[in-house]
Write an enzyme that holds these catalytic residues in place. Structure first.
Site, PDB file in Angstrom:
ATOM      1  N   ALA A 240       0.815  -1.213   0.000  1.00 26.28           N
ATOM      2  CA  ALA A 240       0.000   0.000   0.000  1.00 26.28           C
ATOM      3  C   ALA A 240       0.849   1.263   0.000  1.00 26.28           C
ATOM      4  CB  ALA A 240      -0.924   0.005   1.211  1.00 26.28           C
ATOM      5  N   GLU A 294       3.946  -0.420 -10.734  1.00 26.38           N
ATOM      6  CA  GLU A 294       4.524   0.822 -10.254  1.00 26.38           C
ATOM      7  C   GLU A 294       5.596   0.476  -9.231  1.00 26.38           C
ATOM      8  OE1 GLU A 294       1.568   3.432  -8.683  1.00 26.38           O
ATOM      9  OE2 GLU A 294       0.909   4.119 -10.646  1.00 26.38           O
TER      10      GLU A 294
END
Length: 398
Positions: A240, A294
């Site tokens: 996260a 990413e």
């Protein structure tokens, strides 16, 4: 997009992949950025719950497809088999994990109804052809540092429709297929000690992992594959970058996916923000069709994110002892948001072997600071603030 029928397609950004799609646009990467495969080499649709003509619950279990295109169902029928609901143990979040494991030991498959399962022990799948079906994205959260789910090295296990959150005590792996005890010999000496499952592989479909975000947690690896021929279809592994329990030394996690088995295929693989290699592929014969990644947003310094003598960690790494690997349509992006000049030397590294071919891979600098210097093995133009939101493509490597 995989094994679908579409009318038309237009527009797009940096990485669009069509595998076995009727009506797909022609191969044209990087302009437009379409990667098109006429067929999907191997796939299996996920199991689903349904009512039969008598109003009885059943679970349909689709069969394996090879070199397929278009949809596998028509006029309400599809290749596969129906299983009686009586073959399933149906759990809810208040069910003790001991009850679940006892049912699996006695040969039941498993349905996990919606909710969050706080697991004091691992759910252990022991037998071939077991189905673990999550409804409403049932969420597994290990509480004691053990994996949430393990599968022995057997044929034909189907796992579908789950979220797996990291728990408060670090887990070496959140989900593990096969035995980690065999992986070192298999990787380092080329001795394949895993069984052949090519005629009936295990599969994971629509399985998502979170390290932090929903709750504070950590895990070294989200998904570890120590089994041959496994199919991964729509896997999203996320360390996260926002939400609860987020920080470089808070939601720690090295890898989203580690593959030690041979002939593992991934269709629709998303891995983001892990602190070392996002994907570490050690087995031979691997194949990925669509990869989106990413890099971690939050390295606090270059020294904190350095792989030996190299700046940064590549997102997708095929280990040097692998001799064969194929990948199609990969997009790797950076947004280093700490205001520090973080550099990644290569977004992807693979061995220079005749059996390795990487098709249509590109990088983009999204925002922030720093740069990705090369796309793959020293090839591909640098992306940084001077060419933001601009794709740096490599059409074929080598």
């Amino acid at each position: 997009m995989r094994n679908s029928n579409i009318g038309t397609w237009s527009n797009g950004v940096w990485n669009q992949v069509f595998s076995g799609v009727t009506g797909a646009p022609a191969q044209s990467y990087p302009n437009p950025t379409y990667t098109t495969l006429p067929s999907t080499p191997v796939s299996r649709e996920k199991p689903f719950l349904y009512f039969d003509s008598n109003g009885k619950y059943k679970v349909f279990v689709p069969t394996l497809q090879k070199n397929s295109s278009g949809i596998s169902w028509s006029n309400g029928s599809a290749p596969g088999q129906s299983r009686s609901i009586n073959n399933f143990f149906i759990a809810n979040p208040s069910t003790n994990v001991e009850e679940i494991n006892l049912a699996l030991l006695f040969g039941k498959s498993l349905i996990l109804t919606p909710g969050v399962y706080q697991l004091r022990d691992t759910i252990r799948v022991l037998y071939p052809n077991t189905v673990v079906l999550g409804l409403g994205f049932a969420t597994l959260v290990p509480q004691t540092g053990r994996p949430a789910l393990t599968v022995t090295d057997v044929d034909g296990v189907r796992i579908a429709g789950l979220i797996v959150d990291a728990g408060p005590i670090n887990s070496d792996a959140l989900v593990q297929l096969g035995s980690s005890r065999l992986r070192s010999l298999d990787n380092r000496f080329g001795i394949n000690l895993f069984r052949d499952h090519s005629s009936n592989p295990s599969s994971l479909s629509d399985v998502f992992f979170r390290i932090g975000g929903a709750a504070t947690g950590s895990a070294t690896t989200s998904l570890e594959i120590n089994s041959n021929d496994v199919l991964l279809d729509d896997i999203w592994a996320w360390r996260a970058d926002h939400g609860t329990g987020v920080g470089w030394i808070v939601n720690t996690a090295d890898h989203g996916l580690v593959v030690n088995g041979d002939n593992v295929t991934a269709t629709g693989l998303f891995v983001e923000h892990y602190q070392k290699e996002q994907v570490l592929w050690n087995g031979n014969g691997g194949e990925t069709i669509f990869y989106q990644s990413e890099l971690p947003y939050d390295p606090p310094s270059q020294s904190a994110w350095t792989d030996g003598t190299a700046n940064g960690y590549p997102s997708y790494v095929v280990s040097n002892w692998a001799t064969t690997h194929q990948a199609y349509g990969l997009g790797i992006y950076s947004f280093f948001n700490q205001g520090i000049n973080i550099i990644e030397d290569n977004a992807m590294t693979v061995p220079n072997a005749s059996g390795v071919a990487i098709h249509d891979v590109g990088t983009v600098w999204l925002n922030g600071s720093g740069q990705i210097t090369h796309v793959i093995n020293g090839q591909g133009a640098t992306v940084n603030s001077s060419n933001a939101d601009t794709l740096s493509p490599v059409v074929l490597y080598p």
